[in-house]
Enzyme design. Structure first.
Site, PDB file in Angstrom:
ATOM      1  N   GLU A   5      13.134  -9.536   1.097  1.00 25.14           N
ATOM      2  CA  GLU A   5      12.237  -8.147   1.677  1.00 25.14           C
ATOM      3  C   GLU A   5      12.964  -6.964   1.253  1.00 25.14           C
ATOM      4  O   GLU A   5      14.179  -6.902   1.614  1.00 25.14           O
ATOM      5  CB  GLU A   5      11.937  -8.631   3.230  1.00 25.14           C
ATOM      6  CG  GLU A   5      11.191  -7.322   3.879  1.00 25.14           C
ATOM      7  CD  GLU A   5      10.900  -7.737   5.272  1.00 25.14           C
ATOM      8  OE1 GLU A   5      10.813  -8.807   5.856  1.00 25.14           O
ATOM      9  OE2 GLU A   5      10.676  -6.611   6.137  1.00 25.14           O
TER      10      GLU A   5
ATOM     11  N   TYR B 168      11.238   8.584   1.296  1.00 17.59           N
ATOM     12  CA  TYR B 168      10.956   7.422   0.320  1.00 17.59           C
ATOM     13  C   TYR B 168      11.837   7.972  -0.911  1.00 17.59           C
ATOM     14  O   TYR B 168      11.753   7.089  -1.965  1.00 17.59           O
ATOM     15  CB  TYR B 168       9.647   7.109  -0.082  1.00 17.59           C
ATOM     16  CG  TYR B 168       8.914   6.572   1.193  1.00 17.59           C
ATOM     17  CD1 TYR B 168       9.504   5.479   1.920  1.00 17.59           C
ATOM     18  CD2 TYR B 168       7.954   7.136   1.911  1.00 17.59           C
ATOM     19  CE1 TYR B 168       8.975   4.705   3.087  1.00 17.59           C
ATOM     20  CE2 TYR B 168       7.500   6.557   3.159  1.00 17.59           C
ATOM     21  CZ  TYR B 168       7.851   5.575   3.576  1.00 17.59           C
ATOM     22  OH  TYR B 168       7.361   5.008   4.626  1.00 17.59           O
TER      23      TYR B 168
ATOM     24  N   ASP C  63       1.220 -15.688   6.847  1.00 18.34           N
ATOM     25  CA  ASP C  63       0.509 -17.111   6.772  1.00 18.34           C
ATOM     26  C   ASP C  63       0.778 -17.496   4.977  1.00 18.34           C
ATOM     27  O   ASP C  63       1.012 -18.746   4.900  1.00 18.34           O
ATOM     28  CB  ASP C  63      -0.874 -17.098   7.163  1.00 18.34           C
ATOM     29  CG  ASP C  63      -0.866 -17.255   8.621  1.00 18.34           C
ATOM     30  OD1 ASP C  63       0.231 -17.389   9.090  1.00 18.34           O
ATOM     31  OD2 ASP C  63      -1.889 -17.119   9.234  1.00 18.34           O
TER      32      ASP C  63
ATOM     33  N   ARG D  83       5.195  11.070  -2.254  1.00 22.72           N
ATOM     34  CA  ARG D  83       4.889  10.685  -0.892  1.00 22.72           C
ATOM     35  C   ARG D  83       6.084  10.839  -0.019  1.00 22.72           C
ATOM     36  O   ARG D  83       6.878  10.045  -0.095  1.00 22.72           O
ATOM     37  CB  ARG D  83       4.359   9.270  -0.955  1.00 22.72           C
ATOM     38  CG  ARG D  83       4.433   8.683   0.323  1.00 22.72           C
ATOM     39  CD  ARG D  83       4.088   7.083   0.140  1.00 22.72           C
ATOM     40  NE  ARG D  83       4.120   6.554   1.704  1.00 22.72           N
ATOM     41  CZ  ARG D  83       4.095   5.300   1.888  1.00 22.72           C
ATOM     42  NH1 ARG D  83       4.744   4.524   1.267  1.00 22.72           N
ATOM     43  NH2 ARG D  83       4.233   4.758   3.381  1.00 22.72           N
TER      44      ARG D  83
ATOM     45  N   HIS E  30      12.776  -2.613   1.580  1.00 26.66           N
ATOM     46  CA  HIS E  30      12.328  -1.449   2.099  1.00 26.66           C
ATOM     47  C   HIS E  30      13.299  -0.316   1.612  1.00 26.66           C
ATOM     48  O   HIS E  30      14.388  -0.315   1.618  1.00 26.66           O
ATOM     49  CB  HIS E  30      12.064  -1.437   3.533  1.00 26.66           C
ATOM     50  CG  HIS E  30      11.218  -2.360   4.333  1.00 26.66           C
ATOM     51  ND1 HIS E  30       9.830  -2.290   3.877  1.00 26.66           N
ATOM     52  CD2 HIS E  30      11.639  -3.566   4.677  1.00 26.66           C
ATOM     53  CE1 HIS E  30       9.311  -3.415   4.591  1.00 26.66           C
ATOM     54  NE2 HIS E  30      10.448  -4.090   4.854  1.00 26.66           N
ATOM     55  N   LEU E  31      12.321   0.689   1.240  1.00 21.98           N
ATOM     56  CA  LEU E  31      13.172   1.878   0.495  1.00 21.98           C
ATOM     57  C   LEU E  31      13.972   2.527   1.718  1.00 21.98           C
ATOM     58  O   LEU E  31      15.052   2.962   1.655  1.00 21.98           O
ATOM     59  CB  LEU E  31      12.403   2.906   0.027  1.00 21.98           C
ATOM     60  CG  LEU E  31      11.641   2.423  -1.397  1.00 21.98           C
ATOM     61  CD1 LEU E  31      10.291   2.987  -1.700  1.00 21.98           C
ATOM     62  CD2 LEU E  31      12.408   2.359  -2.400  1.00 21.98           C
ATOM     63  N   SER E  32      13.127   2.710   2.919  1.00 25.75           N
ATOM     64  CA  SER E  32      13.725   3.575   4.333  1.00 25.75           C
ATOM     65  C   SER E  32      14.267   2.354   5.089  1.00 25.75           C
ATOM     66  O   SER E  32      13.991   1.175   4.817  1.00 25.75           O
ATOM     67  CB  SER E  32      12.759   4.126   4.962  1.00 25.75           C
ATOM     68  OG  SER E  32      11.682   3.229   5.256  1.00 25.75           O
TER      69      SER E  32
ATOM     70  N   ALA F 267       3.204  -0.994   4.761  1.00 28.14           N
ATOM     71  CA  ALA F 267       2.931  -1.023   6.006  1.00 28.14           C
ATOM     72  C   ALA F 267       2.209  -2.351   6.483  1.00 28.14           C
ATOM     73  O   ALA F 267       2.424  -2.862   7.735  1.00 28.14           O
ATOM     74  CB  ALA F 267       1.755  -0.008   6.139  1.00 28.14           C
TER      75      ALA F 267
ATOM     76  N   ARG G  64      13.577   3.874  12.295  1.00 30.26           N
ATOM     77  CA  ARG G  64      12.278   4.602  12.341  1.00 30.26           C
ATOM     78  C   ARG G  64      11.494   4.326  13.637  1.00 30.26           C
ATOM     79  O   ARG G  64      11.869   3.870  14.635  1.00 30.26           O
ATOM     80  CB  ARG G  64      11.506   4.336  11.189  1.00 30.26           C
ATOM     81  CG  ARG G  64      12.604   4.857   9.812  1.00 30.26           C
ATOM     82  CD  ARG G  64      11.606   4.662   8.526  1.00 30.26           C
ATOM     83  NE  ARG G  64      10.348   5.548   8.479  1.00 30.26           N
ATOM     84  CZ  ARG G  64       9.288   5.462   7.679  1.00 30.26           C
ATOM     85  NH1 ARG G  64       9.487   4.741   6.781  1.00 30.26           N
ATOM     86  NH2 ARG G  64       8.393   6.200   7.822  1.00 30.26           N
TER      87      ARG G  64
ATOM     88  N   PRO H  78       0.872  -1.255   0.021  1.00 31.97           N
ATOM     89  CA  PRO H  78       0.037  -0.121   0.088  1.00 31.97           C
ATOM     90  C   PRO H  78       0.751   1.272  -0.143  1.00 31.97           C
ATOM     91  O   PRO H  78       1.778   1.359   0.605  1.00 31.97           O
ATOM     92  CB  PRO H  78      -0.995  -0.112   1.342  1.00 31.97           C
ATOM     93  CG  PRO H  78      -0.154  -1.091   2.094  1.00 31.97           C
ATOM     94  CD  PRO H  78       0.400  -2.066   1.055  1.00 31.97           C
ATOM     95  N   ASN H  79       0.512   1.968  -0.928  1.00 31.81           N
ATOM     96  CA  ASN H  79       0.881   3.553  -0.937  1.00 31.81           C
ATOM     97  C   ASN H  79       2.038   3.730  -1.624  1.00 31.81           C
ATOM     98  O   ASN H  79       2.531   4.712  -1.928  1.00 31.81           O
ATOM     99  CB  ASN H  79       1.152   4.314   0.513  1.00 31.81           C
ATOM    100  CG  ASN H  79      -0.387   4.311   1.296  1.00 31.81           C
ATOM    101  OD1 ASN H  79      -1.079   4.944   1.102  1.00 31.81           O
ATOM    102  ND2 ASN H  79      -0.295   3.778   2.560  1.00 31.81           N
TER     103      ASN H  79
ATOM    104  N   ASN I  41       8.060  -5.680  -1.287  1.00 25.05           N
ATOM    105  CA  ASN I  41       7.979  -4.603  -0.130  1.00 25.05           C
ATOM    106  C   ASN I  41       6.519  -4.578   0.248  1.00 25.05           C
ATOM    107  O   ASN I  41       5.686  -4.102  -0.624  1.00 25.05           O
ATOM    108  CB  ASN I  41       8.438  -3.179  -1.061  1.00 25.05           C
ATOM    109  CG  ASN I  41       8.374  -2.082   0.091  1.00 25.05           C
ATOM    110  OD1 ASN I  41       7.971  -2.241   1.063  1.00 25.05           O
ATOM    111  ND2 ASN I  41       8.917  -1.175  -0.474  1.00 25.05           N
TER     112      ASN I  41
ATOM    113  N   HIS J 226       4.418  -4.698   8.786  1.00 22.63           N
ATOM    114  CA  HIS J 226       4.382  -4.775  10.416  1.00 22.63           C
ATOM    115  C   HIS J 226       3.139  -5.171  11.048  1.00 22.63           C
ATOM    116  O   HIS J 226       3.001  -5.520  12.155  1.00 22.63           O
ATOM    117  CB  HIS J 226       4.721  -3.151  10.751  1.00 22.63           C
ATOM    118  CG  HIS J 226       5.801  -2.376   9.768  1.00 22.63           C
ATOM    119  ND1 HIS J 226       6.870  -2.797   9.824  1.00 22.63           N
ATOM    120  CD2 HIS J 226       5.491  -1.284   8.835  1.00 22.63           C
ATOM    121  CE1 HIS J 226       7.550  -1.906   9.215  1.00 22.63           C
ATOM    122  NE2 HIS J 226       6.819  -1.302   8.428  1.00 22.63           N
TER     123      HIS J 226
HETATM  124  C1  DQA Z   1       8.181   0.926   3.618  1.00 22.98           C
HETATM  125  C2  DQA Z   1       8.514   1.145   5.096  1.00 22.98           C
HETATM  126  C3  DQA Z   1       7.155   1.021   5.512  1.00 22.98           C
HETATM  127  O1  DQA Z   1       7.243   1.185   7.352  1.00 22.98           O
HETATM  128  C4  DQA Z   1       6.098   1.884   5.269  1.00 22.98           C
HETATM  129  O2  DQA Z   1       4.871   1.527   5.790  1.00 22.98           O
HETATM  130  C5  DQA Z   1       6.005   2.013   3.752  1.00 22.98           C
HETATM  131  C6  DQA Z   1       7.142   1.827   2.850  1.00 22.98           C
HETATM  132  C7  DQA Z   1       9.648   1.135   2.933  1.00 22.98           C
HETATM  133  O3  DQA Z   1       9.731   0.801   1.707  1.00 22.98           O
HETATM  134  O4  DQA Z   1      10.397   1.842   3.342  1.00 22.98           O
HETATM  135  O5  DQA Z   1       4.989   2.207   3.041  1.00 22.98           O
HETATM  136  O6  DQA Z   1       8.351  -0.493   3.451  1.00 22.98           O
END
Ligand code: DQA
Length: 145
Positions: free
Chosen positions: A97, A22, A86, A17, A99-101, A76, A106, A9-10, A73, A79
């Site tokens: 896995e 990011y 599952d 964003r 993550h950009l950040s 959210a 964080r 998502p997002n 990725n 977490h």
């Molecule tokens: C994210 C980190 C997550 O905590 C966050 O909710 C995201 C992006 C990242 O790529 O850094 O939407 O997965």
């Protein structure tokens, strides 16, 4: 070799964003860079993004028999989602896995991943190039099997 990239998502809003967190690359920019690396490595790539947890679960279930590995990725959902955890337990498809950040630097609620212990490894904090690193790392892992 077939590798699927799953985005949560997002991530469709990348570019505008929270660019200080990011970066300025859009999801289309990321896809272009990863597809270029896939072509270089001779990998067949599929690319997916959804804002919906159930659709993400469906995409993980669909990996079985369709992909040799995945770059994930879950944003959210990383977490929060036992359902996605599952689904990975069910399909047993190896994944990296991403993550950009750097989620470990964080807020406390982002420092835990419900997927990390199932992953081959994690790449976090390198922005868009992290996806390309993940593809290269995953390809090497799968080649070594
Ligand atoms: C994210 C980190 C997550 O905590 C966050 O909710 C995201 C992006 C990242 O790529 O850094 O939407 O997965």
């Amino acid at each position: 070799m077939r590798i699927a990239v799953l985005n949560g998502p997002n991530l469709n809003l990348l570019g505008t964003r929270e660019p200080e967190v990011y970066g300025r690359a859009t999801l289309a920019d990321l896809e272009r860079d990863v597809r270029a690396e896939a072509a270089r490595l001779g990998v067949e790539l599929t690319w997916f993004q959804t804002n919906h947890e159930g659709a993400f679960v469906d995409a993980v279930q669909a990996l079985k028999g369709q992909a040799d590995g995945a770059i994930v990725n879950a944003a959210a959902f990383t977490h929060t989602s036992l359902a996605i955890r599952d689904a990975f337990l069910a399909v047993q498809v190896p994944f990296v896995e991403v993550h950009l950040s750097n989620i470990f630097a964080r807020e406390a609620e982002r420092r835990h991943s419900r997927l990390a212990d199932l992953a081959l490894g994690i790449i976090a904090g390198f922005g868009a190039p992290g996806y390309v690193l993940a593809l290269s790392a995953l390809k090497q892992k799968l080649d070594a099997r």
